[in-house]
Scaffold this active site. Structure first.
Site, PDB file in Angstrom:
ATOM      1  N   LYS A  45       0.805  -1.222   0.000  1.00 60.02           N
ATOM      2  CA  LYS A  45       0.000   0.000   0.000  1.00 60.02           C
ATOM      3  C   LYS A  45       0.838   1.273   0.000  1.00 60.02           C
ATOM      4  O   LYS A  45       0.299   2.352  -0.223  1.00 60.02           O
ATOM      5  CB  LYS A  45      -0.979  -0.004   1.166  1.00 60.02           C
ATOM      6  CG  LYS A  45      -1.976  -1.138   1.149  1.00 60.02           C
ATOM      7  CD  LYS A  45      -2.811  -1.244  -0.129  1.00 60.02           C
ATOM      8  CE  LYS A  45      -3.668  -0.047  -0.412  1.00 60.02           C
ATOM      9  NZ  LYS A  45      -4.799  -0.384  -1.310  1.00 60.02           N
TER      10      LYS A  45
HETATM   11  N1  PMP Z   1      -2.859  -7.261   1.225  1.00 59.01           N
HETATM   12  C1  PMP Z   1      -2.876  -6.407   2.252  1.00 59.01           C
HETATM   13  C2  PMP Z   1      -2.225  -6.817   3.531  1.00 59.01           C
HETATM   14  C3  PMP Z   1      -3.499  -5.160   2.130  1.00 59.01           C
HETATM   15  O1  PMP Z   1      -3.509  -4.288   3.176  1.00 59.01           O
HETATM   16  C4  PMP Z   1      -4.121  -4.828   0.909  1.00 59.01           C
HETATM   17  C5  PMP Z   1      -4.819  -3.496   0.743  1.00 59.01           C
HETATM   18  N2  PMP Z   1      -5.952  -3.313   1.527  1.00 59.01           N
HETATM   19  C6  PMP Z   1      -4.111  -5.749  -0.131  1.00 59.01           C
HETATM   20  C7  PMP Z   1      -3.455  -6.958   0.052  1.00 59.01           C
HETATM   21  C8  PMP Z   1      -4.854  -5.505  -1.445  1.00 59.01           C
HETATM   22  O2  PMP Z   1      -4.322  -4.511  -2.251  1.00 59.01           O
HETATM   23  P1  PMP Z   1      -5.245  -3.611  -3.190  1.00 59.01           P
HETATM   24  O3  PMP Z   1      -5.925  -2.597  -2.312  1.00 59.01           O
HETATM   25  O4  PMP Z   1      -4.293  -2.990  -4.151  1.00 59.01           O
HETATM   26  O5  PMP Z   1      -6.255  -4.476  -3.849  1.00 59.01           O
END
Ligand code: PMP
Length: 340
Positions: A45
């Site tokens: 993130k």
């Molecule tokens: N894994 C973790 C630990 C996250 O915090 C997030 C984001 N909320 C994601 C995966 C998913 O990423 P994205 O928001 O780009 O879909």
């Protein structure tokens, strides 16, 4: 000498792509993990945070000295607070009050101002996403440099930054040999951005969704209905709605991955490969294994190693918590240390 790193913000991205030995050997594919936990704020993130902040500063919606506001339960808030501080902004995070103490502590350690509010469903106007948007409006009117709402789920600067950086890096690091990309979706910025970047080079790249229990996305792609099934101890992934960052991304194949497969793989990677990863990485890696089985031996498959298990220590290494979720610690974890 001109130093080209002006702040910590310049240290986001360009993460290594690591071969995952066990999964690669078992499937006959090259299964590679993009080590996003090596970003300065410790997660994938950081990219969304930097991309959104850069776009907002360029367009003038985030003014010099302006306040950053976001509704988030973790990694995005950490990234925003870290990059915000590096670039001269304070960050206010609106967060539901059912989150783990570990995340609250981490956000505070990064200097974020936390507003804890009751956890309610998204359709309720008091949901943290809606509340953060309203708070941004109020702070914008009252603060001398204004305030800006990051709005990570709908803000397409999130996906665009993943397209320009994460996806471009994966293409380059594999020398264009990537056959498939798979990961879970929170905002969809990672999956949507990487899919766009890879398909621009090779429209035949297979794009897979690895969805956790408690999310409606797999059912949406499989059956056309956002029907929520099961539950998961993983955090930051899954959704009950199609966000702007996910919309328009063709998903070739999707699975709902149970924790009973993903969490044991997290422990295996700790012990066998020295990779200490959070639960969402476990979901992603089982997704990569399934995509490898689908494509057959000899293919190159990339996924995301999102963040560290240390961010979830109180859950991933708590036997009582795990047992209450039909999971358990591995045999190698010391029993005396595993009491909650
Ligand atoms: N894994 C973790 C630990 C996250 O915090 C997030 C984001 N909320 C994601 C995966 C998913 O990423 P994205 O928001 O780009 O879909």
């Amino acid at each position: 000498m001109m130093l080209d790193i002006q702040s910590l913000a310049d240290c986001v991205g360009n993460t290594p792509l690591i071969r995952l030995r066990g999964l690669s050997d078992r499937t006959g594919c090259e299964i590679l993990g993009k080590a996003e936990f090596m970003n300065p704020g410790g997660s994938v993130k950081d990219r969304a945070a930097l991309g959104m902040i850069q776009a907002a500063r360029a367009s003038g919606t985030l003014k010099p000295g302006g306040i950053i506001v976001e509704g988030t339960a973790g990694n995005t808030g950490i990234g925003l607070a870290m990059i915000g501080s590096a670039l001269g902004h304070r960050t206010v995070v609106v967060m539901p009050d059912n989150q783990s103490l570990g995340k609250i502590d981490t956000l505070r350690a990064y200097g974020a101002e936390l507003r804890l509010i009751p956890a309610v469903p998204y359709r309720n106007p008091e949901h943290f996403v809606h509340a953060s948007g309203r708070l941004a409006g109020q702070l914008d009117a009252s603060h001398e440099h204004g305030a800006w709402w990051a709005n990570q789920f709908e803000n397409l600067a999130n996906r665009a930054f993943h397209e320009q950086t994460t996806g471009a890096e994966i293409w380059e690091q594999t020398g264009g040999a990537v056959d498939g990309f798979v990961c879970a979706v929170g905002t969809g910025g990672t999956l949507g951005g990487v899919a766009r970047a890879l398909r621009a080079h090779n429209p035949d790249v297979t794009v897979g969704l690895a969805d956790p229990g408690g999310s409606g996305l797999h059912n949406f792609f499989a059956k056309g209905e956002l029907e929520i099934e099961g539950s998961s101890i993983t955090e930051g992934i899954g959704n009950s709605r199609i966000t702007a960052n996910l919309e328009g991304t063709a998903i070739d194949v999707s699975w709902q991955i149970p924790d009973s497969e993903a969490i044991p793989l997290v422990y295996e990677l700790i012990r066998e490969e020295g990779l200490v990863l959070g639960g969402s990485s476990g979901i992603n890696l089982i997704g990569a294994e399934r995509l490898a089985r689908e494509l057959g031996p000899g293919h190159t498959i990339v996924t995301i190693l999102c963040d560290s298990a240390l961010r979830y220590q109180e859950r991933l290494f708590n036997r009582e918590y795990l047992l209450s979720n039909d999971l358990d610690l591995p045999d190698w974890y010391p029993r005396e240390a595993a009491k909650s």
